[in-house]
Structures are given as C-alpha cells and as structure tokens.
Design a protein around this motif. Structure first.
Motif, PDB file in Angstrom:
ATOM      1  N   LEU A 262       0.839  -1.193   0.000  1.00  0.00           N
ATOM      2  CA  LEU A 262       0.000   0.000   0.000  1.00  0.00           C
ATOM      3  C   LEU A 262       0.877   1.246   0.000  1.00  0.00           C
ATOM      4  O   LEU A 262       1.782   1.389   0.819  1.00  0.00           O
ATOM      5  N   SER A 263       0.621   2.159  -0.944  1.00  0.00           N
ATOM      6  CA  SER A 263       1.423   3.376  -1.044  1.00  0.00           C
ATOM      7  C   SER A 263       0.522   4.572  -1.318  1.00  0.00           C
ATOM      8  O   SER A 263      -0.611   4.426  -1.758  1.00  0.00           O
ATOM      9  N   GLY A 264       1.061   5.768  -1.069  1.00  0.00           N
ATOM     10  CA  GLY A 264       0.283   6.978  -1.299  1.00  0.00           C
ATOM     11  C   GLY A 264      -0.715   7.228  -0.199  1.00  0.00           C
ATOM     12  O   GLY A 264      -1.056   6.337   0.583  1.00  0.00           O
ATOM     13  N   ASP A 265      -1.192   8.466  -0.117  1.00  0.00           N
ATOM     14  CA  ASP A 265      -2.161   8.823   0.925  1.00  0.00           C
ATOM     15  C   ASP A 265      -3.532   9.124   0.353  1.00  0.00           C
ATOM     16  O   ASP A 265      -4.386   9.682   1.034  1.00  0.00           O
ATOM     17  N   ARG A 266      -3.768   8.761  -0.921  1.00  0.00           N
ATOM     18  CA  ARG A 266      -5.062   8.998  -1.558  1.00  0.00           C
ATOM     19  C   ARG A 266      -5.607   7.705  -2.136  1.00  0.00           C
ATOM     20  O   ARG A 266      -4.859   6.783  -2.473  1.00  0.00           O
ATOM     21  N   ARG A 282      -8.975  10.191   1.637  1.00  0.00           N
ATOM     22  CA  ARG A 282      -7.659  10.492   2.212  1.00  0.00           C
ATOM     23  C   ARG A 282      -7.316   9.433   3.250  1.00  0.00           C
ATOM     24  O   ARG A 282      -8.104   9.179   4.153  1.00  0.00           O
ATOM     25  N   ARG A 283      -6.156   8.827   3.101  1.00  0.00           N
ATOM     26  CA  ARG A 283      -5.781   7.779   4.039  1.00  0.00           C
ATOM     27  C   ARG A 283      -5.423   8.373   5.385  1.00  0.00           C
ATOM     28  O   ARG A 283      -4.644   9.321   5.473  1.00  0.00           O
ATOM     29  N   LEU A 284      -6.007   7.821   6.448  1.00  0.00           N
ATOM     30  CA  LEU A 284      -5.762   8.296   7.808  1.00  0.00           C
ATOM     31  C   LEU A 284      -4.763   7.418   8.545  1.00  0.00           C
ATOM     32  O   LEU A 284      -3.858   7.919   9.215  1.00  0.00           O
ATOM     33  N   ALA A 285      -4.950   6.114   8.455  1.00  0.00           N
ATOM     34  CA  ALA A 285      -4.093   5.213   9.231  1.00  0.00           C
ATOM     35  C   ALA A 285      -4.192   3.801   8.686  1.00  0.00           C
ATOM     36  O   ALA A 285      -5.197   3.412   8.074  1.00  0.00           O
ATOM     37  N   VAL A 286      -3.120   3.038   8.905  1.00  0.00           N
ATOM     38  CA  VAL A 286      -3.095   1.608   8.609  1.00  0.00           C
ATOM     39  C   VAL A 286      -2.654   0.906   9.890  1.00  0.00           C
ATOM     40  O   VAL A 286      -1.627   1.265  10.478  1.00  0.00           O
ATOM     41  N   ALA A 287      -3.440  -0.056  10.338  1.00  0.00           N
ATOM     42  CA  ALA A 287      -3.167  -0.714  11.612  1.00  0.00           C
ATOM     43  C   ALA A 287      -1.868  -1.506  11.554  1.00  0.00           C
ATOM     44  O   ALA A 287      -1.462  -2.006  10.501  1.00  0.00           O
TER      45      ALA A 287
END
Length: 395
Positions: A262-266, A282-287
């Motif tokens: 997973l890459s990028g924040d969009r 918009r990506r907030l967080a990845v556990a």
C-alpha cells in the motif's frame, strides 16, 4: 451515438451474415464515419476474410450495427491498484449515542422530540428524563417532602417571632442595651437562612428526584431513534444516534500480503449500490495489527460527504495505489478480452480489418490497464464490441 444493447452470440452471427450478404450484392447503403475513424475504403464482402484466425473482416455497416467503438492506445504511467470492499462508518468524534442514564419517563422539550433525519445543533435540548422510583423509594420521597414542608413552617414561624422581637427592641432603643438589639438582628438572619433552606428542599422534591436534561453535544443528523412523550425507558436505552454526515470514514480490510504494498495517501472510492457516486478518499491510518481470524489489516480513509450521497453502513469499492508507477501503453479495461485463457486486445488495422493480439498485461488502476507488449501507442483498440469481433474471427 447511443451505445448498442448487449447482443447474444446468435444475434451477432445473424447480424454479421445479413450485413455481409448486403455488402456482397452491393445493396448495403454507405454510412458516414464515426468516432474520427477511417471508413473511407469501399465495403468488402466477408467472404474476402483471410484464413488467419487472428484477423477478422467486419464491414463498416456491421460495425455501426454492432456499435463498435475504438480508442487510441496511449503511453502513460500506471501504479498497480489494490481494490477492496470497505464500509462507511462515522468518525468517533462525529457520532453521539444519546442513552438514558437511569430508568425513567421521557418528556419532550418545547417543539417536541427530534425525529429521524432531523438536523440538530450542539447544545440543543432533546428531552427531560424523570427517574422512576420503586415502592420503598417512593415512600421515602413522600417522607422527605413532608419533613421539608414541616421545616418550612417551623422556620417561617421562628422568623416571624424574631422579626417582631427585633422591631420591639428597636422601639426601645436607649432603654435597652445596644447589644440586645444586635442579638435580635442576628436571630432574624439565622431564621431567614433556615427558612430559605427549607423552601429550597421543598422545591427540589416537588417534581420528583433528579430530573435530568438530555441534549446534543455535537452538530449532526439523527440517523436512528424513536421515542414517545411519557415513554418509560430502561437505564442504558439508546434513545437517538446522531452522526455528523459531512465527513465520514471508510473502514477497509486489506489482505496481509497486500498491506506492505500500500502506497500513497489517496484512494478512489465508489458506492457499490451506486458506482456513479465517487469520492476521493484520504488515508488516515493503517493498523499495525493483523486480524488473526481473517489475516487482514485495517485501513481507515476519510471522505467529504457534504452532499450526503454516502450513508453510514454502506458498502464502497476502494481502489488504492499498490506500488510505484510503471510506464506502459494504457488502454481501457473494457478493451481486454480473455481468449482461451490468454489476455487479448482487438486492434483495428484498417477500415474493415481487425487483428486479435495476445498482450502482456501490466498494472491496472481506475478503469485502465497497462499493456507492456502487444500493442503500440497510437494504435486503435476496440473498447466496445470487442467480443463480437472475436466471434467473427471464430473465437
């Protein structure tokens, strides 16, 4: 030009046969070119088709009948996409569950209870909850009320006596000592304080015990809840749920093997029930935790939902970037066919000539696919009706 309806194999074969026959006898009427394509060459009968199974001859009239459409392949960079189904959820700070803090009866504020779909503002009163009392508690409340009323009567009587005594001593000022007048004044103040406390106790007990005001602590929309005036509710009952729908989150579970890519924040998101409703997320967080039961990793995204197209709990298809962009020839995904297990693209090589090309497929993203071998930039590929050409070539 409107798109043609999907055709069955039989309908396609019939259309090809009729159009070819018309062309063979010179009865087919010429039609104008469409989509900027070269249709200037004269129509040739289907019988002229070469024996090459990778080449199909489709008369221009048949192309119009079948609704064939082409686009030029272009060179571009695509990042491999990760597609997953997610769920629309409320932000923790944008969701309020209004619950009954104790058992009791509900009474509406001025204007009545809020209803499903109503917009509420922070601080807006929602209800008054009057706690219910059991038999012993009710009896104790009655005794407390009686005691408070008795204390009011005693305090008021004492205050009356003290005020009359103070007035008498002031009339005898000069005949009685000044300290006696001051003592009478102090007695009046004490009596007044006792009377005030007794009246306050009576007021507190008059309407029941501990009546509570319930109100909204956020701006939002009522998404669930239905209450009635005077309804008896149990402690902990959820009365309303209020959600700030202007900004929502997407809860996406990514397979463990893909999480590291997973890459990028969009990301791009679309409602499963309405693919036309699209959002930029918009990506907030990845556990950092892998769910041991599903072997997935939770990712959270945020979307702007001011137009209220998304609902809490709705399913969304989320397309995320899954690596560095790769330079390739880009064509729409609809141009890609499966020919006996091999990825294939139909290329238009002449006004009535089509070639079936086996291709090497690269990354896919947002409705496009990268072709790393088999098609050159600038060539025309069939993006609608490609399957009919494949059938015309014998599959």
């Amino acid at each position: 030009m409107s798109r043609a309806r999907p055709l069955t194999v039989g309908a396609v074969a019939s259309a090809l046969a009729v159009a070819s026959a018309l062309a063979a006898f010179g009865l087919a009427e010429r039609v104008d070119a469409h989509g900027g394509e070269d249709h200037g060459a004269p129509a040739r009968p289907a019988a002229a088709t070469a024996a090459d199974p990778n080449v199909a001859q489709v008369p221009i009239e048949t192309q119009f009948l079948l609704g064939l459409r082409t686009e030029r392949a272009r060179r571009g960079a695509l990042a491999a996409g990760l597609g997953q189904i997610g769920t629309v959820i409320a932000r923790p700070a944008g969701e309020l569950a209004v619950v009954a803090p104790t058992a009791g009866r509900l009474f509406p504020p001025e204007g009545g209870f809020v209803r499903l779909g109503d917009e509420v503002k922070k601080g807006q009163p929602l209800a008054t909850l009057r706690p219910s009392l059991g038999g012993a508690e009710s009896a104790q409340l009655g005794l407390s009320r009686s005691d408070a009323a008795s204390r009011v009567a005693v305090a008021e009587a004492r205050l009356g006596v003290a005020e009359r005594e103070l007035a008498r001593r002031r009339e005898l000022r000069g005949l009685v000592a000044e300290k006696e007048i001051q003592a009478a004044e102090a007695e009046v103040e004490i009596a007044r304080a006792e009377a005030a406390r007794a009246r306050a106790d009576v007021g507190a007990l008059a309407g029941g015990s501990g009546a509570q005001k319930l109100g909204a602590t956020i701006d939002g929309t009522v998404v669930s809840g239905r209450v009635s005036p005077g309804a008896q509710v149990a402690e902990g009952t959820e009365l309303w749920r209020i959600v700030d729908l202007a900004t929502l989150w997407l809860d996406v579970r990514i397979p463990e093997a893909d999480a590291a890519r997973l890459s990028g924040d969009r990301a791009e998101a679309a409602l499963v029930a309405d693919p036309a409703a699209r959002f930029e997320a918009r990506r907030l967080a990845v556990a950092a935790l892998v769910d041991p039961s599903t072997r997935t990793v939770q990712a959270l995204f945020e979307i702007d939902n001011k137009d209220r197209r998304a609902r809490v709990g709705a399913l969304v298809h989320v397309r995320m970037a899954g690596g560095a962009a790769v330079e390739s020839v880009v064509v729409p995904v609809s141009a890609l066919l499966d020919r006996s297990g091999a990825p294939t693209v139909v290329v238009k090589t002449g006004p009535e000539t089509f070639e079936l090309r086996a291709v090497a497929v690269g990354p896919r993203s947002a409705g496009a696919v990268g072709i790393t071998a088999g098609v050159a930039a600038g060539e025309r590929v069939v993006v609608e009706g490609a399957m009919t050409v494949l059938l015309a070539a014998g599959g």
